[in-house]
Each structure stands twice: as C-alpha cells, then as structure tokens.
Design an enzyme around this catalytic site. Structure first.
Site, PDB file in Angstrom:
ATOM      1  N   CYS A 154       1.027  -1.733  -0.246  1.00  0.00           N
ATOM      2  CA  CYS A 154       0.261   0.098   0.143  1.00  0.00           C
ATOM      3  C   CYS A 154       0.817   0.937   0.278  1.00  0.00           C
ATOM      4  O   CYS A 154       1.856   1.273   0.783  1.00  0.00           O
ATOM      5  CB  CYS A 154      -0.804   0.057   0.833  1.00  0.00           C
ATOM      6  SG  CYS A 154      -2.718   1.376   1.034  1.00  0.00           S
ATOM      7  N   ASP A 184      -6.406  -3.907  10.816  1.00  0.00           N
ATOM      8  CA  ASP A 184      -5.584  -2.782  10.963  1.00  0.00           C
ATOM      9  C   ASP A 184      -5.486  -2.223  12.593  1.00  0.00           C
ATOM     10  O   ASP A 184      -6.255  -1.834  13.615  1.00  0.00           O
ATOM     11  CB  ASP A 184      -5.133  -1.172  10.712  1.00  0.00           C
ATOM     12  CG  ASP A 184      -4.215  -0.730  10.067  1.00  0.00           C
ATOM     13  OD1 ASP A 184      -3.258  -1.107  10.167  1.00  0.00           O
ATOM     14  OD2 ASP A 184      -4.677   0.204   9.367  1.00  0.00           O
TER      15      ASP A 184
HETATM   16  O1  LIG Z   1      -0.808   4.759   4.582  1.00  0.00           O
HETATM   17  C1  LIG Z   1      -0.879   5.526   5.461  1.00  0.00           C
HETATM   18  O2  LIG Z   1      -0.317   6.989   5.177  1.00  0.00           O
HETATM   19  C2  LIG Z   1      -2.813   5.688   5.802  1.00  0.00           C
HETATM   20  C3  LIG Z   1      -3.295   6.735   5.854  1.00  0.00           C
HETATM   21  C4  LIG Z   1      -4.599   7.628   6.719  1.00  0.00           C
HETATM   22  C5  LIG Z   1      -5.435   6.028   6.067  1.00  0.00           C
HETATM   23  C6  LIG Z   1      -4.959   4.663   5.879  1.00  0.00           C
HETATM   24  C7  LIG Z   1      -3.499   4.667   4.769  1.00  0.00           C
HETATM   25  N1  LIG Z   1      -2.741   3.685   4.689  1.00  0.00           N
HETATM   26  C8  LIG Z   1      -3.161   2.003   4.743  1.00  0.00           C
HETATM   27  C9  LIG Z   1      -3.192   1.370   4.918  1.00  0.00           C
HETATM   28  O3  LIG Z   1      -3.699   0.410   4.182  1.00  0.00           O
HETATM   29  C10 LIG Z   1      -2.108   0.844   5.527  1.00  0.00           C
HETATM   30  O4  LIG Z   1      -1.194   0.074   4.623  1.00  0.00           O
HETATM   31  C11 LIG Z   1      -1.910   0.663   6.370  1.00  0.00           C
HETATM   32  O5  LIG Z   1      -2.473   0.607   7.320  1.00  0.00           O
HETATM   33  C12 LIG Z   1      -0.620  -0.442   7.377  1.00  0.00           C
HETATM   34  O6  LIG Z   1       0.490   0.321   7.424  1.00  0.00           O
HETATM   35  P1  LIG Z   1       1.881  -0.407   8.020  1.00  0.00           P
HETATM   36  O7  LIG Z   1       1.028  -0.374   9.859  1.00  0.00           O
HETATM   37  O8  LIG Z   1       2.571   1.291   7.564  1.00  0.00           O
HETATM   38  O9  LIG Z   1       2.165  -0.986   7.218  1.00  0.00           O
END
Ligand SMILES: O=C(O)c1ccccc1NCC(=O)[C@H](O)[C@H](O)COP(=O)(O)O
Length: 209
Positions: free
Chosen positions: A8, A127
């Site tokens: 993502c 999440d």
């Molecule tokens: O990635 C972002 O900045 C974000 C901002 C607002 C809503 C969702 C967002 N990302 C969502 C995702 O799918 C991420 O991959 C997921 O939250 C996991 O993130 P991480 O902990 O950094 O792998």
C-alpha cells in the site's frame, strides 16, 4: 493456501514495478490528502496504468465524498475500493466495485460483530488503532484478537515487516497481508530490498501455516 500480499501507499513508478516484479497481488493508492503517501488522481492514473493483468489496483479512501470516489473510478483503473475511515456499510456500496473495509482494532472492539456489520465486504482489513492516524501507523496490534473463524476473510495489516510477517501468518492464517511502512525507506518511498525481503517472509510464513 498461499497468503496474498497487498503493498500500500505507492507513489512512484519504480516502486510499482518493483512490487509487481516481487510478486505482489495488489497495490494500494492512497487518496487521503493528509497522508504522506497521498497521490492525486492524475498521478494514480499513471501508476495504475503500469500494473499488469491479474494484479489488483486498490483505491484507498478515508471518509471521502461519494463524488470524489466516483470521479476516481472514472479516471483511474481501480479494481477494488478500500474504505479506511468511519464509513458505515451503506456508504461502501453502489460504486460498482468490490470493496474492502478497514477495521481499526480499538480496545473492546468485537471483530465478529464488525464482520457481520460489513458482510458485503470482499474482505476486512484489520489495522492498528491510533486516535491520531487513520492508517499507516507502522505498529502491530495483538494478533490473538483475530477470531480464527474469520481468518479466510481477513487482510492483516499494521506494523508488518520482513522480520515479523512469517510469525503473523503462522499465528493468524489470514487471507492476505497488507504492508506500507515496513517496506519503505521513507514515507511514500518504497525500499525495493525491503519489498523482496517481505515477500520472502511471506513465503516463509506460508510454510508454517
Ligand atoms: O498509509 C497511510 O498513510 C494511510 C493514511 C490514512 C489511511 C490509511 C493509510 N494506509 C492504509 C494502509 O492500508 C496501510 O497499508 C496499513 O494501514 C498498514 O500500514 P503500516 O502499518 O505502515 O504497514
């Protein structure tokens, strides 16, 4: 079963190509202006056009206006929509695309109740809860909170890395895993070695499922 992988927060052509080459099943484009990984529709259209057949393009929204979602679908070739805010079930339907609902794992949340509420979702993305961030926290939650009966519908997210993803898969046995910060050099800029290491971690996890 092989665990599917969604990467993502892609913002650059070279990162799209690296994720595809590494074997990602889905790529996420963040349409949330306050995210450091946000892309506008023109940029997302360029990135999505690079993605070959059989790799899904996911558009991520946080409590967005329906008109913006509809415009994104018109201008960007998106295969799925991911709702990452407080959207009720009725707000997730009617866009002509399968959808994923992100569920923030706040204290006291009953995942089975949430899953029943969003029964129309193609999958539920669990999440980490953070009162200040809608997603992309870079932190994991307590994986023992995922009910095994729901595992085939679950995309596990939150703080996954090459180092912990095999253990996460062995424990939760999710349909898919989702990663953003764990494969980055800086926010929005993916590290290609980390992507490859993460995919190796997924394969290691699949041997322990
Ligand atoms: O990635 C972002 O900045 C974000 C901002 C607002 C809503 C969702 C967002 N990302 C969502 C995702 O799918 C991420 O991959 C997921 O939250 C996991 O993130 P991480 O902990 O950094 O792998």
């Amino acid at each position: 079963m092989r665990t599917r992988v969604k990467i993502c927060g892609l913002t650059r052509e070279q990162d799209v190509d690296a994720a595809v080459a590494a074997g990602a099943d889905a790529l996420g484009f963040v349409f949330h202006p306050s995210s450091p990984r946000s892309v506008d529709l023109a940029r997302a259209a360029v990135l999505a056009a690079r993605v070959p057949a059989f790799v899904n393009r996911v558009g991520l929204f946080v409590d967005a206006e329906p008109a913006l979602i509809a415009e994104a679908i018109r201008r960007v070739p998106l295969d799925l929509i991911q709702f990452h805010g407080q959207e009720p079930p009725a707000a997730c339907t009617g866009f002509g695309r399968p959808w994923i609902k992100a569920i923030a794992m706040r204290d006291g949340l009953d995942v089975e109740v949430a899953a029943a509420e969003y029964h129309g979702a193609a999958a539920l993305l669990l999440d980490t809860y953070d009162p200040a961030l809608a997603g992309g926290t870079g932190r994991r939650f307590d994986w023992t909170r995922v009910p095994p009966v729901l595992a085939p519908r679950i995309i596990l997210a939150g703080g996954l890395t090459a180092e912990n993803v095999a253990a996460a898969i062995a424990r939760v046995k999710p349909y898919a895993v989702d990663v953003s910060g764990g494969v980055e050099a800086a926010k929005g800029l993916k590290d290609h070695r980390k992507i490859n290491d993460f995919m190796q971690g997924v394969r290691d996890g699949d041997r322990r499922r």
